[in-house]
Design an enzyme around this catalytic site. Structure first.
Site, short mmCIF file in Angstrom:
data_model
loop_
_atom_site.label_atom_id
_atom_site.label_comp_id
_atom_site.label_asym_id
_atom_site.label_seq_id
_atom_site.Cartn_x
_atom_site.Cartn_y
_atom_site.Cartn_z
N THR A 175 67.53 8.83 40.71
CA THR A 175 66.09 8.98 40.54
C THR A 175 65.55 10.17 41.31
O THR A 175 64.78 10.98 40.77
CB THR A 175 65.37 7.70 41.00
OG1 THR A 175 65.77 6.62 40.16
CG2 THR A 175 63.86 7.86 40.91
N ILE A 198 53.19 6.11 43.44
CA ILE A 198 53.54 6.97 42.31
C ILE A 198 52.29 7.35 41.51
O ILE A 198 52.07 8.52 41.18
CB ILE A 198 54.57 6.27 41.40
CG1 ILE A 198 55.89 6.10 42.14
CG2 ILE A 198 54.78 7.06 40.11
CD1 ILE A 198 56.92 5.28 41.37
N HIS A 249 51.28 24.11 70.60
CA HIS A 249 49.96 24.43 70.04
C HIS A 249 50.09 25.68 69.16
O HIS A 249 50.80 26.61 69.52
CB HIS A 249 48.95 24.69 71.15
CG HIS A 249 47.62 25.18 70.64
ND1 HIS A 249 46.67 24.32 70.14
CD2 HIS A 249 47.11 26.44 70.52
CE1 HIS A 249 45.62 25.02 69.75
NE2 HIS A 249 45.87 26.32 69.98
#
Length: 459
Positions: free
Chosen positions: A41, A181, A441
């Site tokens: 899949t 989905i 950062h």
């Protein structure tokens, strides 16, 4: 004539190929049987093509917002759906081809294309070939669930597989199902330019998540022009001159919506009904999932089930982890268990949702004394600089053990930033350890120590 192997693997999804690699590397003679497309899949109809489409939709979204960044693009932009489709197909094809080449070149592995069916607990037939082995591993995956809704057999509809074949833009896509989905396809097609309506039977989207997460996701989608119809108590279908009429019968709004296309995104079902599991004596539950224990062994000592077909995980990464558990236990003298797995996952709308562990609602219901902290993405420098400030970060912790119980990061980079929390939970660390980290950062992750510092008793 019966061919004998040390192991048989049925299915070339996410667990099967790496397992073949480990078993052949240990000197075993292995047969791998695949009846359709290598990669399962994820490679063919799931993660890879859909996230490629999500990337194209994101590019379209940024193009429409380009003036906000001082970049002038002629408006309106145009979408070439044939090129969008071709790009997704290329990504899938390349991954599938490379996987198949690797398997066919693997020493000790016999690759067989065909439909595998059990003829006994240690015997499998694939076409004209009869194979026998003391070890059989089932990795057959799943497919879209088509519920028996009124009129569903009278209309044309799309699934997560067939929608990938579209190379034109639907005028109006109606998505049945307000979960992971369905939401991903809804947003991407809205960004491509289609009118989109989401129809959800329940009272809110992605009901497994906390209510504030569901509400924020709904706001994100509605802000982009998607119509959301929840409490759809009587979903049904009728042919219409403009496509399909979908009965909704919600508590408010029109009782029906007419779409040019309908996508059914209502869960998945395992590919287990035509394997001859009854001949092998393998037990299944009422939904067709293969029953497995904590080591992924079935009730038949010589047979294991991995991936979506065992009902113990519905993600590519859980299928791969199934392989890791089985391989470690068989080859490394380990004692790994599915119950030890800490589940993390993501929803790939934009901004994405990264999730791990308990929801706040689950933690409240666990009789623990909990701490909660929540910060909007408007407080994250990285999000401000990118102009993508929707969403929030939320942590839930145990006040007594000082362990993080769960987290949700809905916002730009949330699918990546969640791993800082997931890793802490995996090593069973206490949250003060993370509070004194010095993050980079500017990143989304840099706010996590601040969020930890704001943990407070939950009302």
């Amino acid at each position: 004539m019966t061919e004998n192997f040390d192991a048989i693997i049925i299915g070339a999804g996410q667990a099967g190929p790496p397992l073949a690699g480990r078993l052949t590397g240990a000197g075993m003679r292995v047969a791998l049987i695949e009846r359709k497309l290598f990669g399962g899949t994820c490679v063919n109809t799931g993660c890879m093509p859909t996230k490629t489409l999500v990337a194209s939709a994101y590019a379209a979204h940024l193009a429409r917002r380009s003036a906000e960044y001082g970049i002038m693009i002629e408006s309106p932009i145009s979408i070439d759906m044939k090129r969008v489709k071709a790009r997704a197909e290329t990504v899938s094809t390349n991954a599938r081809t490379n996987l198949e080449k690797w398997l066919r070149s693997m020493d000790g592995l016999t690759v067989i294309e065909g439909h595998a069916r059990f003829e006994g607990p240690d015997t499998v037939r694939a076409g004209e070939r009869l194979l026998r082995s003391p070890r059989v591993f089932i990795n057959v995956g799943g497919r879209a669930n088509i519920p028996d809704m009124p009129g569903v057999g009278t209309v044309s509809y799309l699934t997560n597989t067939s929608i990938l074949q579209l190379d034109t833009l639907p005028r109006h896509l109606v998505v049945i199902g307000g979960s992971y989905i369905g939401l991903e396809f809804a947003q991407m097609y809205r960004r491509f330019g289609a009118e989109v309506t989401i129809v959800e039977k329940g009272p809110r989207l992605i009901s497994r998540e906390d209510e504030d997460v569901s509400d924020a996701i709904r706001d994100i989608l509605v802000d982009e022009g998607i119509t959301v119809r929840t409490d759809a108590t009587c979903i049904g279908f009728k042919p219409h001159t403009e496509g399909v009429s979908v009965d909704v019968d919600c508590t408010s709004g029109d009782p029906a919506v007419v779409g040019s296309h309908v996508l059914l995104a209502i869960g998945r079902r395992p590919n287990t009904e035509d394997l001859g599991l009854d001949r092998a004596g393998v037990a299944m539950d009422q939904r067709g999932y293969i029953r497995v224990d904590d080591t992924l062994a079935t009730n038949v000592p010589s047979i294991w089930a991995l991936g979506d077909c065992n009902g113990r995980g519905a993600f590519t990464h859980t299928a791969y982890n199934d392989f890791e558990i089985v391989a470690a236990n068989l080859l490394d003298d380990a004692s790994r268990k599915v119950s030890e797995r800490l589940l993390g996952y993501a929803l790939y709308i934009d901004p994405p949702l990264g999730r791990v562990g308990m929801t706040e609602a689950e933690a409240r219901g666990s009789s623990r004394r909990i701490l909660v902290s929540k910060r909007p993405m408007t407080r994250v420098g990285r999000a401000i600089e990118k102009g993508e400030t929707k969403g929030f970060i939320k942590l839930v912790a145990d006040a007594e053990t000082k362990k993080i119980l769960g987290a949700a990061i809905l916002g730009t980079g949330g699918d990546e930033a969640i791993h800082g929390i997931l890793d802490m939970m995996n090593v069973d660390a206490v949250y003060p350890d993370l509070q004194w980290a010095v993050p980079i950062h500017p990143t989304v992750s840099e706010l996590i120590p601040t969020v930890i510092g704001d943990l407070r008793p939950s009302d």
